[in-house]
Motif scaffolding. Sequence first.
Motif, PDB file in Angstrom:
ATOM      1  N   LYS A  65       6.380   6.787  -3.890  1.00  0.00           N
ATOM      2  CA  LYS A  65       7.087   6.961  -5.165  1.00  0.00           C
ATOM      3  C   LYS A  65       6.450   6.236  -6.332  1.00  0.00           C
ATOM      4  N   ARG A  66       5.911   5.046  -6.100  1.00  0.00           N
ATOM      5  CA  ARG A  66       5.353   4.258  -7.201  1.00  0.00           C
ATOM      6  C   ARG A  66       3.954   4.704  -7.604  1.00  0.00           C
ATOM      7  N   GLY A  67       3.429   5.728  -6.919  1.00  0.00           N
ATOM      8  CA  GLY A  67       2.070   6.142  -7.234  1.00  0.00           C
ATOM      9  C   GLY A  67       1.834   7.622  -7.047  1.00  0.00           C
ATOM     10  N   PHE A  68       1.377   8.007  -5.855  1.00  0.00           N
ATOM     11  CA  PHE A  68       0.923   9.375  -5.633  1.00  0.00           C
ATOM     12  C   PHE A  68       1.978  10.308  -5.034  1.00  0.00           C
ATOM     13  N   ASP A  69       3.180   9.804  -4.781  1.00  0.00           N
ATOM     14  CA  ASP A  69       4.287  10.648  -4.306  1.00  0.00           C
ATOM     15  C   ASP A  69       3.907  11.398  -3.029  1.00  0.00           C
ATOM     16  N   LEU A  70       3.285  10.685  -2.101  1.00  0.00           N
ATOM     17  CA  LEU A  70       2.782  11.303  -0.872  1.00  0.00           C
ATOM     18  C   LEU A  70       3.882  11.978  -0.061  1.00  0.00           C
ATOM     19  N   GLU A  71       5.098  11.408  -0.085  1.00  0.00           N
ATOM     20  CA  GLU A  71       6.166  11.966   0.741  1.00  0.00           C
ATOM     21  C   GLU A  71       6.663  13.313   0.238  1.00  0.00           C
ATOM     22  N   ALA A  72       6.210  13.752  -0.947  1.00  0.00           N
ATOM     23  CA  ALA A  72       6.645  15.040  -1.485  1.00  0.00           C
ATOM     24  C   ALA A  72       5.889  16.208  -0.858  1.00  0.00           C
ATOM     25  N   THR A  73       4.870  15.911  -0.042  1.00  0.00           N
ATOM     26  CA  THR A  73       4.113  16.996   0.576  1.00  0.00           C
ATOM     27  C   THR A  73       4.989  17.811   1.526  1.00  0.00           C
ATOM     28  N   LYS A  94       1.713  -4.873 -15.715  1.00  0.00           N
ATOM     29  CA  LYS A  94       1.309  -3.793 -14.820  1.00  0.00           C
ATOM     30  C   LYS A  94       0.629  -4.352 -13.571  1.00  0.00           C
ATOM     31  N   SER A  95       0.869  -3.695 -12.439  1.00  0.00           N
ATOM     32  CA  SER A  95       0.155  -4.062 -11.222  1.00  0.00           C
ATOM     33  C   SER A  95      -1.296  -3.626 -11.356  1.00  0.00           C
ATOM     34  N   LEU A 139       0.829  -1.208   0.000  1.00  0.00           N
ATOM     35  CA  LEU A 139       0.000   0.000   0.000  1.00  0.00           C
ATOM     36  C   LEU A 139       0.860   1.253   0.000  1.00  0.00           C
ATOM     37  N   PHE A 140       1.798   1.331   0.937  1.00  0.00           N
ATOM     38  CA  PHE A 140       2.597   2.549   1.057  1.00  0.00           C
ATOM     39  C   PHE A 140       3.521   2.742  -0.130  1.00  0.00           C
ATOM     40  N   SER A 141       3.935   1.665  -0.773  1.00  0.00           N
ATOM     41  CA  SER A 141       4.744   1.830  -1.980  1.00  0.00           C
ATOM     42  C   SER A 141       3.919   2.475  -3.091  1.00  0.00           C
ATOM     43  N   HIS A 142       2.619   2.150  -3.151  1.00  0.00           N
ATOM     44  CA  HIS A 142       1.744   2.760  -4.150  1.00  0.00           C
ATOM     45  C   HIS A 142       1.402   4.207  -3.787  1.00  0.00           C
ATOM     46  N   VAL A 175      -5.839  10.693  -0.566  1.00  0.00           N
ATOM     47  CA  VAL A 175      -4.971   9.784  -1.307  1.00  0.00           C
ATOM     48  C   VAL A 175      -5.476   8.346  -1.190  1.00  0.00           C
ATOM     49  N   SER A 176      -5.997   7.985  -0.013  1.00  0.00           N
ATOM     50  CA  SER A 176      -6.531   6.635   0.185  1.00  0.00           C
ATOM     51  C   SER A 176      -7.731   6.386  -0.707  1.00  0.00           C
ATOM     52  N   LEU A 177      -8.597   7.387  -0.848  1.00  0.00           N
ATOM     53  CA  LEU A 177      -9.748   7.251  -1.744  1.00  0.00           C
ATOM     54  C   LEU A 177      -9.292   7.123  -3.198  1.00  0.00           C
ATOM     55  N   ALA A 178      -8.289   7.925  -3.568  1.00  0.00           N
ATOM     56  CA  ALA A 178      -7.749   7.838  -4.920  1.00  0.00           C
ATOM     57  C   ALA A 178      -7.166   6.451  -5.175  1.00  0.00           C
TER      58      ALA A 178
END
Length: 255
Positions: free
Chosen positions: A163-171, A213-214, A157-160, A186-189
């Motif tokens: 970096k592999r998805g929504f780039d959450l750590e860039a906030t 693709k995953s 989940l957190f990988s998606h 982000v969870s809803l997305a």
Amino acid sequence: HINILTIGVVVNKVAIPIVWKVLPQSTKRGNSNATQRIKLFTKLLKIMSTKDIHALTMDREFGGERWLKWLEKKEVGYVVRIKKNILVDGKHAHKYPVTGRGKKSPLRTIMGMKLYFSNKVIQSKGRRDSHLYVVSNRFCGREALALYRMRWGIEQLFSHLKKRGFDLEATHMTDASKLEKLFAIVSLAFLFSYGWGSYLRKTRKATAALKRKSIFRLGMEGILRLLGNPHLKESERQEFIDWLKLPIFPSIFIV
């Protein structure tokens, strides 16, 4: 450093976040304490019965006598990984032979409780640990070890989400309440991307490109294509809208 304590339901080897809490910045090494875990799990029990929880799986940092005894009191079955130097019946965990196949394990004294102990050799290359040690109040042997493997769903989940998805750590957000709202969005997305990906995997021809693709990547790219391409046939968008209107949303995850 942002640490989000999360409980999710594993679907197709990936966890869907249900409840979460941003931990204080002062939290040591990102590890939650028993009070924080109990508070979050109490929040979960407002929307889910303990009868609906087959097993709660946790990594090593989620041990602790107070927390595990609270789960037992709530009649929640769990499987938690332990360190190799934890005492099992007065002997370090790493001194026990590998759990026998199909053999019923006895209850052992661990952290002041009577628990089942199971272990196995880790065969993956590049890992720092050669063995896996888990304890449980309900499960033992191969069943306990198989349940623990499902814990990897939260890592997926957190990988998606990152970096592999929504780039959450860039906030650049630091306020805990705002971060929790962002995590909700982000969870809803993620939920809709994963759901649509499951639908596409089930209804589309299994080409080589599709298989690479995953499920999450398939769904996210599919939704972006629908939203960002005004020249698509109306029937393609209508299929997505019809999918959103399905009366039993969880059925989309069966692939």
